[in-house]
Design a protein around this motif. Sequence first.
Motif, PDB file in Angstrom:
ATOM      1  N   LEU A  31       0.826  -1.203   0.000  1.00 26.59           N
ATOM      2  CA  LEU A  31       0.000   0.000   0.000  1.00 26.59           C
ATOM      3  C   LEU A  31       0.862   1.257   0.000  1.00 26.59           C
ATOM      4  O   LEU A  31       0.559   2.233  -0.691  1.00 26.59           O
ATOM      5  CB  LEU A  31      -0.931   0.002   1.222  1.00 26.59           C
ATOM      6  N   GLY A  32       1.956   1.227   0.780  1.00 31.24           N
ATOM      7  CA  GLY A  32       2.832   2.395   0.816  1.00 31.24           C
ATOM      8  C   GLY A  32       3.478   2.684  -0.519  1.00 31.24           C
ATOM      9  O   GLY A  32       3.522   3.830  -0.983  1.00 31.24           O
ATOM     10  N   ALA A  35       0.925   3.976  -3.006  1.00 34.73           N
ATOM     11  CA  ALA A  35       0.450   5.339  -2.762  1.00 34.73           C
ATOM     12  C   ALA A  35       1.475   6.393  -3.128  1.00 34.73           C
ATOM     13  O   ALA A  35       1.128   7.576  -3.253  1.00 34.73           O
ATOM     14  CB  ALA A  35       0.058   5.491  -1.290  1.00 34.73           C
ATOM     15  N   LEU A  38       0.611   8.122  -6.368  1.00 34.54           N
ATOM     16  CA  LEU A  38      -0.569   8.970  -6.269  1.00 34.54           C
ATOM     17  C   LEU A  38      -0.236  10.295  -5.597  1.00 34.54           C
ATOM     18  O   LEU A  38      -0.707  11.351  -6.023  1.00 34.54           O
ATOM     19  CB  LEU A  38      -1.677   8.249  -5.484  1.00 34.54           C
ATOM     20  N   ARG A  39       0.576  10.255  -4.550  1.00 32.50           N
ATOM     21  CA  ARG A  39       0.920  11.487  -3.839  1.00 32.50           C
ATOM     22  C   ARG A  39       1.789  12.402  -4.699  1.00 32.50           C
ATOM     23  O   ARG A  39       1.753  13.629  -4.556  1.00 32.50           O
ATOM     24  CB  ARG A  39       1.653  11.153  -2.544  1.00 32.50           C
ATOM     25  N   ARG A  42      -0.796  14.595  -7.753  1.00 27.68           N
ATOM     26  CA  ARG A  42      -2.113  14.793  -7.135  1.00 27.68           C
ATOM     27  C   ARG A  42      -3.148  15.360  -8.097  1.00 27.68           C
ATOM     28  O   ARG A  42      -4.310  14.931  -8.085  1.00 27.68           O
ATOM     29  CB  ARG A  42      -1.961  15.699  -5.914  1.00 27.68           C
ATOM     30  N   THR A 339      -1.595  -2.082  -7.604  1.00 31.91           N
ATOM     31  CA  THR A 339      -2.100  -1.496  -6.361  1.00 31.91           C
ATOM     32  C   THR A 339      -2.383  -0.011  -6.533  1.00 31.91           C
ATOM     33  O   THR A 339      -3.392   0.514  -6.033  1.00 31.91           O
ATOM     34  CB  THR A 339      -1.077  -1.702  -5.227  1.00 31.91           C
ATOM     35  N   GLU A 340      -1.507   0.675  -7.253  1.00 37.95           N
ATOM     36  CA  GLU A 340      -1.712   2.104  -7.499  1.00 37.95           C
ATOM     37  C   GLU A 340      -3.008   2.344  -8.270  1.00 37.95           C
ATOM     38  O   GLU A 340      -3.783   3.257  -7.973  1.00 37.95           O
ATOM     39  CB  GLU A 340      -0.518   2.650  -8.275  1.00 37.95           C
ATOM     40  N   LEU A 343      -5.973   1.696  -5.887  1.00 43.06           N
ATOM     41  CA  LEU A 343      -6.147   2.801  -4.941  1.00 43.06           C
ATOM     42  C   LEU A 343      -6.791   4.003  -5.616  1.00 43.06           C
ATOM     43  O   LEU A 343      -7.666   4.665  -5.041  1.00 43.06           O
ATOM     44  CB  LEU A 343      -4.793   3.188  -4.343  1.00 43.06           C
ATOM     45  N   LEU A 344      -6.362   4.287  -6.848  1.00 42.52           N
ATOM     46  CA  LEU A 344      -6.938   5.407  -7.592  1.00 42.52           C
ATOM     47  C   LEU A 344      -8.427   5.183  -7.842  1.00 42.52           C
ATOM     48  O   LEU A 344      -9.257   6.093  -7.643  1.00 42.52           O
ATOM     49  CB  LEU A 344      -6.185   5.575  -8.908  1.00 42.52           C
ATOM     50  N   LEU A 347     -10.453   5.373  -4.544  1.00 39.26           N
ATOM     51  CA  LEU A 347     -10.651   6.760  -4.125  1.00 39.26           C
ATOM     52  C   LEU A 347     -11.845   7.371  -4.854  1.00 39.26           C
ATOM     53  O   LEU A 347     -12.718   7.996  -4.241  1.00 39.26           O
ATOM     54  CB  LEU A 347      -9.381   7.563  -4.412  1.00 39.26           C
TER      55      LEU A 347
END
Length: 412
Positions: A31-32, A35, A38-39, A42, A339-340, A343-344, A347
């Motif tokens: 997860l880290g 993410a 994504l960070r 933005r 995973t990215e 997560l996107l 969200l």
Amino acid sequence: MTPAPARTTTPALTTTPAPLRPARLTPRDILGVGAVGLRARRARVVLSALGIAIGIATMVAVVGLSTSSRADLMSRLDRLGTNLLTAEAGKDSLGQEVKLPKSAVAMVERIGPVRHATATANVDARIRRSDVVPEERTAGVTTQAARPDLLAALNAEVAQGMWLDGPRERLPVTVLGAVAAERLGITRPGDKIMMNDRYVVVVGILEPIELVPTLDRVAMVGFPAAETYFGFDGHPTTVFERSTDASVEEVRAVLARTVNPGAGETVKVSRPSDALAAKAATDEGLTALMLGLGAVALLVGGVGVANTMVISVLERRQEIGLRRALGATRGAVRLQFLTESLLLSALGGLVGAALGAAATYGFAVVQGWTPVVPPWSLAGGLAATLLIGALAGLYPAVRAARLDPTSALNTA
């Protein structure tokens, strides 16, 4: 001289190095790492997630509003009752209007399961606001005769004033339907209107009658008053009856022959609640259409996510090459980008579900409905979001995993 101590030699220890094992990423690490991308981007993430959010919000709102509307409609049906049947006079084989017998209501009341029976009749009386209004301008309001027990049979209520019971059914007075009062500009009982060349006093205004909305557009007088002042012949036009819920179909089968023996084929029998049920079915068809539009929006959002992930892979070739050179496996790189993508999409799905639920609640409250958001719509929306994210990120993840470390690091 002191002799030198003897040297002792220690045999060399020979050890076999343990085989190297690739490090395993924990779920937290996955997860880290996912993410990080994504960070770092933005603005692009927000725009991509917005497409997913719009699709999910549309689907959740459509399901929620449709469910809330149908729940309100079903509660109204339960309140109004689904056991009301109407029998109307039709035409014979020659196209002539058929009159129902004057005893039609009495004959219907003899049917065992029948609880209430009443009738209305068309009256030849033109409605005008006053004598200065031309006779041809009737404002779309007609005249009907009504029995005192009409309100009880239809579960109708008087909004203002009084009903045509007691001595009022014999007097030149009228009760207006809700729409008729609005069209004539009558806001309170006590005003007068013209019926043909006679002034009559408005003694009451009805609440809207949902099961029989045609009565909202009429001015009603009592049967005796219609016979005395407007030449009414006493034959009813429409008979209304209520029976027990379990016996509605049995009564429906014999109602036409009971209302007009010997000419039952000229009587049209209907169930007013069927119109409201048909409206619910129409709403379901519209819901399916809107869900299709929401699915298209969700698909477009998924394409946006895939485009974002492909560009991300192209921009991060050196990062991927460095990770591969430091020992990251193809599977780890593939899992990072998948995973990215998930997560996107997640969200966007969470934001969309919240927006859809909020839209459902706000619109339902404004309409006076009880807000209903089925849990399956939220769960289904999020599941669809994750599926879209997985499909959208699969190709970019495989492409990233196939990059050669050397060529990736040499990318300018």
